[in-house]
Scaffold this motif. Structure first.
Motif, PDB file in Angstrom:
ATOM      1  N   ASP A   1      -2.401   1.037   9.087  1.00 60.14           N
ATOM      2  CA  ASP A   1      -3.221   0.927  10.130  1.00 60.14           C
ATOM      3  C   ASP A   1      -2.276   0.944  10.909  1.00 60.14           C
ATOM      4  O   ASP A   1      -2.855   1.680  12.436  1.00 60.14           O
ATOM      5  N   ASN A   2      -1.559   1.926  11.256  1.00 61.61           N
ATOM      6  CA  ASN A   2      -0.329   2.476  11.921  1.00 61.61           C
ATOM      7  C   ASN A   2       0.331   3.407  11.169  1.00 61.61           C
ATOM      8  O   ASN A   2       0.955   3.525   9.623  1.00 61.61           O
ATOM      9  N   SER A   3       0.880   4.247  11.967  1.00 61.74           N
ATOM     10  CA  SER A   3       2.486   5.129  10.986  1.00 61.74           C
ATOM     11  C   SER A   3       2.914   4.807  10.582  1.00 61.74           C
ATOM     12  O   SER A   3       3.376   5.275   9.498  1.00 61.74           O
ATOM     13  N   ARG A   4       4.259   3.671  10.737  1.00 66.52           N
ATOM     14  CA  ARG A   4       5.135   2.469   9.871  1.00 66.52           C
ATOM     15  C   ARG A   4       4.424   2.083   9.004  1.00 66.52           C
ATOM     16  O   ARG A   4       4.841   2.685   8.027  1.00 66.52           O
ATOM     17  N   GLU A   5       2.797   1.868   9.063  1.00 65.82           N
ATOM     18  CA  GLU A   5       2.752   1.513   7.588  1.00 65.82           C
ATOM     19  C   GLU A   5       2.019   2.481   7.011  1.00 65.82           C
ATOM     20  O   GLU A   5       2.557   2.773   5.454  1.00 65.82           O
ATOM     21  N   ALA A   6       1.922   3.507   7.058  1.00 67.20           N
ATOM     22  CA  ALA A   6       2.280   5.013   6.304  1.00 67.20           C
ATOM     23  C   ALA A   6       3.020   5.504   6.007  1.00 67.20           C
ATOM     24  O   ALA A   6       3.297   5.693   4.985  1.00 67.20           O
ATOM     25  N   LYS A   7       4.789   5.510   6.923  1.00 69.24           N
ATOM     26  CA  LYS A   7       5.512   5.935   6.242  1.00 69.24           C
ATOM     27  C   LYS A   7       6.296   5.191   5.217  1.00 69.24           C
ATOM     28  O   LYS A   7       7.098   5.493   4.229  1.00 69.24           O
ATOM     29  N   ILE A   8       6.056   3.876   5.290  1.00 64.46           N
ATOM     30  CA  ILE A   8       5.878   2.906   4.394  1.00 64.46           C
ATOM     31  C   ILE A   8       5.352   3.372   3.096  1.00 64.46           C
ATOM     32  O   ILE A   8       6.250   3.820   1.589  1.00 64.46           O
TER      33      ILE A   8
END
Length: 241
Positions: A57-64
């Motif tokens: 849903d967002n950059s933080r989740e994508a990075k994880i």
């Protein structure tokens, strides 16, 4: 601090037109790392995960997700969220068993085309240059930045079939009349046609190719033609082509 940000980020209005992001949502977006594809011809892995696949849903989740090694590019886990993904790359999500190949649409945008398990075992790479090295072998420079050492002879413009992730050349498609090619640049980008004739120039002007489609014959630059097979494409394409 502003200088540090400019190294890691890119102003949205300066991002390539084919990126699926809105230029006015935020001032900055992710800047691709130096890698196999130029910025104008690639998508950062974070944008692929968040904006195209929509598994975050967002950059933080994508990075994880990326840092966990859950995204494979050409059979290898890529943990750099800035890694540049480009034409013909194979994107795999092992947990969901989904596999895609990066291809251009008719507007020049890079899209992720779902492919079968059989199609995920290889990618196609065009020979952009070659060099004779020690021992009489040939080093091929391929469009995706990789180099391969081979014993057989290939010409610039030929396309090799590369096993992934082993990076072993198993076959090739000669750039010649009668083959089927995908147009990867110019106003006919995304179209599939038959190579009717290759015009070799004896000057500084680029070589051209006459391509035949159902709509007729057109002339395009040789660099815009990526051959996919002798009579039929060896990969699946959008629209069942």
């Amino acid at each position: 601090m502003a200088k540090m940000g400019s190294r890691k980020h890119l102003k949205r209005y300066k991002s390539p037109a084919h990126w699926p992001i809105h230029p006015k949502e935020d001032k900055w977006t992710v800047k691709p790392s130096a890698g196999p594809h130029a910025i104008e011809e690639s998508l950062p892995l974070l944008i692929v995960v968040r904006d195209i696949l929509k598994v975050a849903d967002n950059s933080r989740e994508a990075k994880i997700i990326i840092n966990n090694g859950d995204i494979l590019v050409d059979g290898r886990a890529r943990k750099d969220y800035k890694y540049p993904v480009g034409f013909m790359d194979v994107i795999e999500l092992p947990k969901s068993e989904k596999v895609y190949r990066v291809l251009p649409d008719h507007k020049g945008r890079l899209i992720l085309h779902p492919i079968s398990e059989k199609n995920r075992e290889f990618k196609l790479c065009r020979v952009t240059d070659k060099t004779i090295i020690k021992g009489g072998k040939t080093q091929l420079n391929l469009h995706d930045g990789r180099n391969c050492i081979v014993e057989k002879q290939y010409s610039t413009g030929d396309v090799v079939v590369v096993e992934i992730p082993e990076q072993k050349v198993t076959d090739h498609i000669k750039f010649e009349s009668g083959t089927v090619g995908l147009i990867i640049g110019g106003k006919h980008i995304g179209e599939l046609g038959k190579v009717k004739q290759i015009n070799i120039t004896q000057s500084s002007k680029p070589n051209t190719v006459e391509v035949e489609t159902d709509e007729g014959i057109f002339l395009t630059l040789a660099d815009y033609v990526f051959v996919l097979g002798k009579e039929e494409p060896v990969i699946s394409l959008p629209g069942g082509k």
